[in-house]
Motif scaffolding. Structure first.
Motif, PDB file in Angstrom:
ATOM      1  N   PHE A 160      12.663  24.718  12.358  1.00  0.00           N
ATOM      2  CA  PHE A 160      11.827  25.934  12.614  1.00  0.00           C
ATOM      3  C   PHE A 160      11.501  25.543  14.100  1.00  0.00           C
ATOM      4  O   PHE A 160      11.689  26.516  15.174  1.00  0.00           O
ATOM      5  CB  PHE A 160      10.452  26.213  11.942  1.00  0.00           C
ATOM      6  CG  PHE A 160       9.552  27.039  12.593  1.00  0.00           C
ATOM      7  CD1 PHE A 160       9.895  28.734  12.252  1.00  0.00           C
ATOM      8  CD2 PHE A 160       8.382  26.983  13.217  1.00  0.00           C
ATOM      9  CE1 PHE A 160       9.235  29.435  12.687  1.00  0.00           C
ATOM     10  CE2 PHE A 160       7.543  28.097  13.685  1.00  0.00           C
ATOM     11  CZ  PHE A 160       8.054  29.475  13.658  1.00  0.00           C
ATOM     12  N   THR A 168      19.610  34.125  14.176  1.00  0.00           N
ATOM     13  CA  THR A 168      18.540  32.821  13.674  1.00  0.00           C
ATOM     14  C   THR A 168      18.321  32.905  12.226  1.00  0.00           C
ATOM     15  O   THR A 168      18.432  34.132  11.669  1.00  0.00           O
ATOM     16  CB  THR A 168      17.453  33.067  14.356  1.00  0.00           C
ATOM     17  OG1 THR A 168      16.795  34.175  14.279  1.00  0.00           O
ATOM     18  CG2 THR A 168      17.722  32.423  15.767  1.00  0.00           C
ATOM     19  N   LYS A 169      17.767  31.983  11.806  1.00  0.00           N
ATOM     20  CA  LYS A 169      17.542  32.113  10.134  1.00  0.00           C
ATOM     21  C   LYS A 169      16.304  31.746   9.549  1.00  0.00           C
ATOM     22  O   LYS A 169      16.176  31.467   8.398  1.00  0.00           O
ATOM     23  CB  LYS A 169      18.774  31.358   9.382  1.00  0.00           C
ATOM     24  CG  LYS A 169      19.103  30.043   9.675  1.00  0.00           C
ATOM     25  CD  LYS A 169      20.098  29.649   9.025  1.00  0.00           C
ATOM     26  CE  LYS A 169      20.418  28.035   8.963  1.00  0.00           C
ATOM     27  NZ  LYS A 169      20.596  27.471  10.526  1.00  0.00           N
ATOM     28  N   GLN A 170      15.515  30.936  10.270  1.00  0.00           N
ATOM     29  CA  GLN A 170      14.564  30.331   9.968  1.00  0.00           C
ATOM     30  C   GLN A 170      13.382  31.235   9.097  1.00  0.00           C
ATOM     31  O   GLN A 170      13.194  32.391   9.686  1.00  0.00           O
ATOM     32  CB  GLN A 170      13.362  29.620  11.048  1.00  0.00           C
ATOM     33  CG  GLN A 170      14.182  28.315  11.482  1.00  0.00           C
ATOM     34  CD  GLN A 170      14.194  27.331  10.505  1.00  0.00           C
ATOM     35  OE1 GLN A 170      13.071  27.041   9.392  1.00  0.00           O
ATOM     36  NE2 GLN A 170      14.988  26.398  10.319  1.00  0.00           N
ATOM     37  N   GLY A 171      13.361  31.071   7.887  1.00  0.00           N
ATOM     38  CA  GLY A 171      12.080  32.153   7.153  1.00  0.00           C
ATOM     39  C   GLY A 171      10.823  31.662   6.949  1.00  0.00           C
ATOM     40  O   GLY A 171      10.486  30.935   7.877  1.00  0.00           O
ATOM     41  N   LEU A 172      10.058  32.402   5.948  1.00  0.00           N
ATOM     42  CA  LEU A 172       8.749  31.867   5.906  1.00  0.00           C
ATOM     43  C   LEU A 172       8.531  30.424   5.815  1.00  0.00           C
ATOM     44  O   LEU A 172       7.514  29.976   6.515  1.00  0.00           O
ATOM     45  CB  LEU A 172       8.218  32.779   4.906  1.00  0.00           C
ATOM     46  CG  LEU A 172       8.431  34.036   4.477  1.00  0.00           C
ATOM     47  CD1 LEU A 172       7.831  34.513   3.373  1.00  0.00           C
ATOM     48  CD2 LEU A 172       7.692  34.662   5.961  1.00  0.00           C
ATOM     49  N   ALA A 221       8.154  28.678   8.971  1.00  0.00           N
ATOM     50  CA  ALA A 221       7.122  29.083   9.760  1.00  0.00           C
ATOM     51  C   ALA A 221       5.849  28.380   9.198  1.00  0.00           C
ATOM     52  O   ALA A 221       4.896  28.072  10.151  1.00  0.00           O
ATOM     53  CB  ALA A 221       6.784  30.573  10.000  1.00  0.00           C
ATOM     54  N   GLU A 238      12.617  27.723  17.551  1.00  0.00           N
ATOM     55  CA  GLU A 238      11.812  28.655  18.200  1.00  0.00           C
ATOM     56  C   GLU A 238      12.000  28.243  19.649  1.00  0.00           C
ATOM     57  O   GLU A 238      12.096  29.149  20.654  1.00  0.00           O
ATOM     58  CB  GLU A 238      10.321  28.084  17.943  1.00  0.00           C
ATOM     59  CG  GLU A 238       9.698  28.950  16.702  1.00  0.00           C
ATOM     60  CD  GLU A 238       9.807  30.528  17.025  1.00  0.00           C
ATOM     61  OE1 GLU A 238       8.958  30.738  17.655  1.00  0.00           O
ATOM     62  OE2 GLU A 238      10.284  31.179  16.163  1.00  0.00           O
TER      63      GLU A 238
END
Lengths: 269, 379, 619
Positions: free
Chosen positions: A122, A108-112, A115, A126
């Protein structure tokens, strides 16, 4: 069938002790290979080398044709090799669901940013992570799902911990999965069930499996090929029947009941 | 930004080297490069201050005279010996229990403080001047008792209940202990600096040994440190208790199965470390003749640095690390920083110790002489 | 054994209660040990100057000062402790009775005798030279301004009584004990928070209440003490059922899932509204206090991500605070020695965030691969190096050396100006930033990154084997923590109007660490409680708290609190369920076993359970 994993003249020494010596080994796609051998034969070291936790002193490991020597464990996992541990090492204080969700990290690759701003990407990711986690856990029947999802891993029984570890490895979406004594500490009924599941890992999930196991019933029932290690060197390879009747293998195990040696493999770890 | 970093690591180029690794390599090269350039500039200006290279790096370069150099070297050695004595405590406790006793610096400070109290009382009574050697022995003895007691109580109250908990927990506790002792001393004895009484003249006067002009106090410090180190070596290598200590450091469980009282051995370790810190406290008093409640903090950190430089768990290494740190701290600012054009280098002396610590951990994390730890502490 | 009907429910057996022990059937060594501990604690408290230093702050007018309170809690607590009996599940316990009272009394008397001995010593020797509190004033207070014989006898008697009372608390029923506790806590609370409450009631125009409560020279009056105790007792007595009801309601909601979140959100909204409205009514002192709490809350929230979530013990956290303050100062102040662009505050804040993130990367990268304890010391070193660099002559052309950077203008938002002389405005600013920080922590904890942090905290090498790039993920924690600290730094610059290297001692790092640990590592409500309780009541490194008289002793108390929490309650005051399990893993496993929560359908479960603790403990 193409070569998935090729190992050439692999050696590793720990302060003068040859834990593995000139090992040659290969796994084809879709195979189930068992690695057997008495305690201290270097089986777990072998896994540690493949997964990048230990660096070899000589030799080469190639995964799908490319060398992976010198890669960090996380890079190896990202390439598609997942493993379990002999002495079950779960994230004991994270929930069962989280244990399986966290191991999808490298897929997966979603970062700050995602979020913090709850971007659609995002949220979608999830949901996907969770769905995949539940699918993986569902593979083991009802015992890891339902009310269990939100329980910490530390409340699980020993057998379920082993199952959760396999689930965690499966969730990294590997091509090759390394199982370190998957049925250790299970009773015959549970072992038989898990043996079936290992077969389904290949047929349903398409994983190639390399397994260290002391339980010869499991090895016989599920492996295409068996390799026997002793003192860091392969002494026999071939089908279960060939290996189990090989006089060298019998000698390596001599005086040591197979049932007993399953419980500890101290020197190798 | 982050995804770029991670993406780069996933590609197989560079054989598993991450950007952090590259940055670290750069940092290592940079630090060593600076050291080398500084040192070269120093040598250049020693040869000729008007030299073009030295002029370019630092136009105000002055250079060091041989006498200055020798003076700094001796100062460095004597302070280093003191650091080494404190470092022994860190090293032994880490070897046996696998955690940094952050409060060890305070044990040292308590030694220096009790030395101050005893010596000033002796001075008031006139004994200090009348019979200096005997008074000094008494001062050292009392300081050893106080430091040993403090270390043992610390172990009993704060660390023993935490044995077996995650390794950061005792470290955090020891920070609390350090904080507590420091502030307790401030409250009990006041925040001001306490001055040791005057030392007799025959001790402070300079003597000429091998062309080195050395103050008597520094000779005394070196002798005391050498004697302490030798007796510690004898204790650890030759006595039964010492053998037990080494066994416990190797493997607590097996040691206890071999009939060694692990608890008592751990207490002994703390006690011996405390005694060494007590001696170091008196050396501090003799060298600087002044002590305050926060005196323990910096020497403590520096001694830990010394222990790491020498390889933690390694007693000879701790002493060697202390001496190299002390020397480096006294020489490097003038030999590296000033030639590089940094002014006001004396203010950066303390930073040198930390920089060395970082440098050693970046280049050789197991220390110059190798760690001696049991397997599970090495994780 | 009662059979468990559901897997989650365990009905305990009625505990067996044995008849009480005879009064003199004591464990004398234990009693002597506790007595010695009590005596030395009391002597230490007196000699550290708390008796004299806190005497001016009255708890109850003319009768009882904070100074005496600092001394007399010792026999009371020790009496309570010595009479306590560890009752294991399924084991029989003794009925409490005369035996406990006697042991408590003796321990108390021994503790008190410590002070009697001290009076005797102070009478005969002069140790004023090393001990600063060996003074006539201390002696006078110890003797209650009478002669030494009176003091000696009194302390033994006081100790005896308080110890016996402490032990006697065990004789009360749990309900009664709770009632007594609430009454005492209320009286202490109202008395200790005198300045705050006066300020608050004044804002609401309710001065008559404070006039009734407090005497002119401070402290409660005797009458108001009695009234307060009675009111508190009545409220506790009648309110008890309701609190329990609400608790069950919330817990029931938790089972269903959504209810608890809703309740939490409602609580947050109500709390937030209160925080916005309250400062309008309160005076300068309270607002100043709230602003300080806010700044430290910001710092603590940042450190909580690093220590609490990712499990990295960063002792040099103050470096990021300093970096934030100095960047803001340089960018906004006209007096900045090197370069002074005089940007508006909010522009400076954006740059500051960037600088802090960079600092996080630069400081984080070299240390991130080190093992945990080395990392702690090295970051401590970095914190100190950064301060030394700010202080040095070498860099003073940019940072001003020891003179620092002064004349930092207030933060101007056009419609709203934040400046140090108006603490209310500072408070609103930190409130907004804290809200952001809380949101950030909350969202990150429940994200891919947050899970990875937790996995690293649990077992770093396994996390790495499961495909987590531990180096990058840990660095990210460093960066997020650094950015939150730089918020605090930016506010701090605008509030104080000047920055000096002496504001960024290692001490600050340690105090923030204490706040996080006392509150509860890895738990946002815990960190908030920690900041409010510690910074609000005791005060920050240089900022006074509600108990201004405590400023001399607060660092000592911080140290003691850190030790105490680590030994008894490492999960903090408001524990995170997760963290609690981690720190008490053995006990939990045992409990789980006892409650038969472990699968009963799995035959293999019991024998191997012993392997559990090692599986999860960080190596």
């Amino acid at each position: 069938m193409s070569r998935l994993l090729e190992i050439e003249d692999l050696s590793v020494t720990f302060g003068g002790l040859h834990a593995l010596n000139n090992l040659n080994f290969h796994v084809d796609e879709g195979e189930i290979v068992s690695v057997i051998g008495p305690n201290g034969a270097g089986k777990t070291t072998f896994f540690n080398l493949i997964s990048g936790m230990v660096n070899p002193s000589a030799g080469d490991i190639r995964f799908k044709g490319d060398s992976i020597v010198g890669f960090d464990p996380n890079q190896v996992t990202a390439l598609g090799i997942a493993r379990t541990f002999q002495n079950v090492r779960l994230f004991a204080n994270m929930t069962i669901l989280e244990n399986v969700m966290v191991s999808q990290h490298c897929r997966t690759k979603q970062g700050l940013f995602g979020a913090l701003f709850q971007t659609p990407g995002f949220k979608k990711e999830e949901v996907e992570i969770r769905e995949h986690a539940e699918k993986v856990l569902g593979f083991f029947g009802s015992r890891l799902v339902g009310y269990r999802l939100e329980q910490p891993a530390s409340v699980l029984s020993y057998a379920n911990r082993r199952r959760l570890e396999i689930a965690r490895a499966m969730a990294t979406k590997p091509e090759l999965i390394l199982l370190d004594e998957p049925v250790a500490g299970m009773n015959p009924k549970e072992s038989a069930e898990l043996t079936g599941l290992i077969g389904r890992l290949r047929s349903e999930w398409g994983f190639t499996v390399v397994m260290i196991e002391h339980d010869m019933n499991v090895v016989r029932d599920v492996s295409d090929r068996v390799v026997c290690l002793d003192h860091g060197e392969p002494i026999a390879a071939g089908s279960f029947e060939e290996v189990s009747t090989n006089p060298e293998v019998v000698e390596a195990y001599l005086g040591r009941p197979i049932e007993k040696s399953r419980e500890t493999d101290g020197a190798a770890t | 930004m982050w995804e770029i970093l991670t993406a780069a690591t996933r590609s197989k180029t560079g054989k598993g080297k991450t950007n952090v690794d590259r940055f670290l390599t750069l940092l290592r090269v940079l630090l060593i490069g600076l050291l080398v350039i500084g040192f070269l500039a120093f040598i250049a200006q020693q040869i000729n201050p008007q030299n073009a290279f030295a002029q370019r790096v630092n136009p105000d370069a002055t250079g060091l005279t041989a006498a200055q150099f020798k003076g700094l070297l001796v100062t460095g050695l004597s302070q280093g010996a003191m650091y080494g004595l404190i470092a022994l405590g860190y090293s032994m406790v880490y070897g046996v229990l696998g955690f940094i006793n952050f409060a060890h610096g305070e044990v040292f400070m308590l030694g220096a403080f009790s030395g101050f109290i005893t010596s000033s009382k002796l001075f008031e009574a006139g004994a200090w001047e009348a019979n200096f050697i005997l008074s000094l022995l008494l001062v050292v003895l009392i300081s050893i008792i106080v430091s040993t007691g403090a270390a043992v109580i610390m172990e009993r109250v704060a660390y023993r209940p935490l044995r077996g908990s995650p390794r950061l927990i005792p470290l955090i506790t020891s920070i609390g202990v350090s904080f507590f002792i420091q502030n307790a001393v401030i409250l009990l004895f006041g925040p001001g600096a306490k001055g040791y009484p005057r030392l007799p003249e025959w001790l402070t006067e300079k003597r000429s040994i091998l062309t080195f002009e050395i103050e008597g106090t520094k000779i005394l410090v070196l002798i005391v440190a050498a004697v302490s180190m030798a007796s510690l070596w004898w204790f650890v290598e030759r006595t039964k208790t010492g053998k037990a200590m080494r066994a416990v450091a190797e493997d607590k469980e097996i040691a206890s199965l071999m009939g060694i009282n692990v608890n008592r051995t751990i207490v002994t370790t703390f006690a011996v470390g405390g005694a060494m810190a007590g001696v170091a406290g008196i050396l501090w008093g003799i060298l600087f003749r002044s002590v305050i409640a926060t005196s323990g903090f910096l020497p403590g950190i520096k001694a830990f640095t010394a222990a790491v430089i020498g390889g933690i768990g390694n007693l000879g290494g701790a002493m060697a690390g202390g001496i190299s740190l002390g020397t480096a701290e006294s020489l490097l600012p003038l030999m590296i920083l000033e030639p590089l054009g940094v002014n006001g280098v004396s203010q950066l002396r303390d930073a040198i110790a930390f920089l060395l610590l970082i440098l050693v951990l970046l280049i050789k994390p197991t220390g110059l002489f190798g760690e001696k730890l049991s397997g599970d502490d090495r994780a | 054994m009662t059979a468990a009907t559901q897997p989650n429910e365990y009905v305990a057996d009625e505990p067996t209660i044995l008849p009480g022990k005879a009064p003199l059937d004591q464990d004398w060594a234990d009693v002597a040990k506790w007595g010695a501990i009590g005596a030395s604690t009391m002597i230490f408290v007196v000699l550290s100057g708390m008796l004299t230093g806190l005497d001016s702050r009255l708890v109850i007018e003319r009768v009882f000062s904070l100074g005496y309170l600092a001394v007399v809690w010792v026999p009371l607590t020790l009496g309570f402790l010595v009479a306590r009996e560890e009752v294991l599940e399924g084991m029989a316990s003794h009925a409490k009775g005369a035996n406990e009272v006697v042991s408590g009394g003796i321990v108390g008397a021994l503790s008190g005798a410590g002070l009697s001995l001290l009076i005797l010593l102070m009478d005969s020797f002069d140790l004023r030279d090393p001990l600063v509190n060996w003074s006539d004033k201390t002696l006078g207070l110890l003797q209650f301004s009478e002669d030494s014989f009176f003091g000696i006898v009194m302390w033994a008697v006081i100790g005896l009584l308080l110890g016996a009372i402490g032990a006697g608390l065990h004789l009360l029923t749990p309900d009664m004990r709770r009632l007594v506790k609430i009454m005492v806590v209320t009286v202490l609370f109202v008395s200790v928070f005198e300045t705050f409450l006066t300020d608050l009631f004044k804002g609401f125009g309710l001065v008559f209440i404070t006039d009734f409560l407090y005497a002119a020279r401070g402290g409660l009056t005797i009458i108001s003490t009695i009234v307060l105790a009675i009111v508190a007792g009545l409220v506790a007595f009648f309110g008890k059922g309701r609190v329990k009801q609400a608790q069950t309601r919330i817990n029931a909601g938790a089972v269903e899932g959504g209810g608890r979140t809703k309740a939490n959100i409602a609580m947050f909204v109500i709390g937030g509204l209160l925080l916005v409205i309250l400062p309008i009514f309160t005076g300068k002192i309270t607002n100043e206090l709230l602003a300080n709490v806010g700044i430290f809350l910001l710092l603590a929230l940042g450190l909580n991500i690093v220590v609490g979530l990712a499990g990295i013990l960063d002792l040099g956290y103050v470096a990021f605070f300093a970096a934030g303050s100095y960047t803001t100062a340089i960018l906004t102040s006209p007096n900045s020695p090197g370069w002074s662009p005089e940007l508006p505050w909010w522009v400076a804040l954006i740059v500051t965030i960037g600088v802090a993130a960079l600092a996080g990367l630069l400081i984080g990268a070299p240390v991130i691969r080190m093992r945990g304890d080395y990392l702690a010391i090295v970051t401590l070193g970095f914190g100190e190096i950064i301060r030394l660099l700010f202080l040095s002559d070498w860099l003073s052309p940019w940072f001003g050396g020891a003179q620092g950077i002064t004349n930092i203008p207030p933060a101007d938002f056009g419609f709203f100006e934040v400046k140090g002389t108006d603490p209310r405005s500072v408070f609103y600013l930190v409130l907004a930033l804290s809200a952001i920080a809380i949101y950030v922590s909350w969202r990150l904890e429940r994200s891919r990154m947050g899970r990875a942090w937790m996995a690293i905290r649990e077992d770093e090498s396994v996390a790495e084997a499961m495909g987590i790039n531990t180096v990058n993920v840990k660095l990210m924690a460093f960066v997020v923590g650094a950015v939150l600290a730089s918020f605090a730094g930016a506010v701090f610059s605008a509030k104080v109007g000047s920055v000096f290297p002496s504001s960024f001692l290692i001490l600050v790092s340690i105090i923030i660490l204490v706040v996080v640990i006392v509150g509860g590592m890895g738990n946002i409500p815990g960190v908030i409680v920690g900041a409010v309780v510690l910074i609000g009541v005791l005060g920050g490194p240089k900022q006074p708290g509600l108990l201004q008289e405590f400023s001399e002793y607060k660092l000592l108390i911080y140290g003691a609190l850190l030790i105490f929490m680590m030994l008894t309650k490492p999960e903090g005051l408001v524990p995170n369920a997760r963290r609690t399990r981690e720190l008490h893993q053995d006990e939990f496993l045992q409990d789980a076993w006892l409650r038969k929560q472990v699968d009963e359908d799995e035959e293999a479960s019991e024998a191997e359970l012993g392997d559990g603790p090692t599986a999860g403990a960080p190596a």
